[in-house]
Design an enzyme around this catalytic site. Structure first.
Site, PDB file in Angstrom:
ATOM      1  N   HIS A  68       0.819  -1.222   0.000  1.00  0.00           N
ATOM      2  CA  HIS A  68       0.000   0.000   0.000  1.00  0.00           C
ATOM      3  C   HIS A  68       0.854   1.274   0.000  1.00  0.00           C
ATOM      4  CE1 HIS A  68       0.429  -0.067   4.523  1.00  0.00           C
ATOM      5  NE2 HIS A  68       0.401   1.248   4.351  1.00  0.00           N
ATOM      6  N   ASP A 112      -0.325  -7.538   1.719  1.00  0.00           N
ATOM      7  CA  ASP A 112       0.217  -6.175   1.700  1.00  0.00           C
ATOM      8  C   ASP A 112       1.742  -6.236   1.730  1.00  0.00           C
ATOM      9  OD1 ASP A 112       0.406  -3.443   1.781  1.00  0.00           O
ATOM     10  OD2 ASP A 112      -0.161  -3.262   3.894  1.00  0.00           O
ATOM     11  N   GLY A 205       2.697   6.783   9.152  1.00  0.00           N
ATOM     12  CA  GLY A 205       4.060   7.095   8.765  1.00  0.00           C
ATOM     13  C   GLY A 205       5.030   5.932   8.884  1.00  0.00           C
ATOM     14  N   SER A 207       4.340   2.741   7.935  1.00  0.00           N
ATOM     15  CA  SER A 207       4.025   1.690   6.974  1.00  0.00           C
ATOM     16  C   SER A 207       5.265   1.199   6.244  1.00  0.00           C
ATOM     17  CB  SER A 207       3.024   2.210   5.942  1.00  0.00           C
ATOM     18  OG  SER A 207       1.754   2.374   6.499  1.00  0.00           O
ATOM     19  N   GLY A 208       5.317  -0.103   6.011  1.00  0.00           N
ATOM     20  CA  GLY A 208       6.421  -0.686   5.257  1.00  0.00           C
ATOM     21  C   GLY A 208       7.635  -1.031   6.080  1.00  0.00           C
TER      22      GLY A 208
END
Length: 263
Positions: A68, A112, A205, A207-208
């Site tokens: 995402h 994801d 912030g 994410s990933g």
């Protein structure tokens, strides 16, 4: 019947809104990461240098992150720095190819996960290092202590930060996690840790970024509930959710090494 309809409606809304419904996630009640302590951390950025997401360097030419995090602005990554204000131009790499999981549709539906092929190999040094992925599926124990890090917000509706932060979180039993997310069906192949019955977790912030347990990146920051990062042991929230990296090893290896594709 009414409960089933409400769940179906919620799933439809989250699917349509994608990451805007669940948030792009930062570290709550964490601390600054010591210099060179997490040399595998990567900042995903636009061509103008705007921070978008976190990621981790798993090979000199590949970054692992959340699907995402992909959008039309994503163009480059910054390697080897905790402080984004002091990024070294020599450690910036453009993204050559983006590999989202082929079955990814939205953050709320799972899968994801994404790989980024860099245009040029990373300059390995004390500040830039790869991190080894698990070699097989992991069975994490309840309350196992892990670490999550990122450049995200430090409180609800706050600002993303320039300096990398980390926080320890505990793995949550999957049955408990499903129960606490009872108004939204959890996707398969996820890990729950932090954000529930605690003061610690991630926020918009982060994410990933990786969930690291015993030195291995076992999860990728995927979503929490809405934009609520006001975690409190006195006011339980829904658990934070991560993509389970070990469940996607065949797909990852297929991209990295050209092995037989198996999901």
């Amino acid at each position: 019947m009414m409960h089933a309809l409400l769940k179906l409606l919620l799933l439809h809304v989250l699917t349509c809104l994608g990451r805007n419904a669940l948030g792009v996630f930062a570290i709550i009640n964490g601390i600054k990461v010591p210099e060179n302590a997490m040399p595998y951390m990567v900042s995903l950025q636009s061509d103008t240098g705007d921070y978008l997401c976190g990621g981790l360097l798993i090979r000199e030419d590949f970054v692992l992150t959340a699907a995402h995090c992909d959008n039309e602005k994503l163009e480059q990554v910054v390697l080897g720095t905790n402080d984004l204000k002091r990024a070294d131009p020599e450690k910036i790499r453009f993204i050559e190819t983006t590999y989202k999981h082929p079955d990814y549709k939205s953050v709320g539906l799972g899968k994801d996960i994404m790989l980024l092929k860099l245009s040029k190999k990373a300059p390995i040094s004390n500040s830039v290092q790869t991190i080894r992925l698990p070699s097989s599926p992991r069975n994490l124990g309840e309350n196992e202590k892990c670490l999550v890090a990122g450049w995200g917000k430090t409180y609800t509706r706050g600002q993303v930060v320039d300096e990398l932060r980390e926080v320890n979180v505990s793995v949550i039993n999957q049955t408990v996690c499903v129960e606490k997310w009872n108004d939204f069906p959890l996707p398969e192949k996820v890990i729950c840790a932090g954000g529930y019955n605690t003061n610690y977790g991630f926020c918009q912030g982060d994410s990933g970024g990786p969930l690291v347990c015993n030195g291995e990146p076992v999860g990728i920051v995927s979503f929490n509930w809405s934009y609520d990062c006001d975690y409190s042991s006195n006011s339980p929230n829904k658990p934070n959710v991560y993509t389970d990296v070990s469940q996607y090893l065949p797909w990852i290896n297929n991209i990295l090494w050209g092995e037989c594709f198996v999901v």
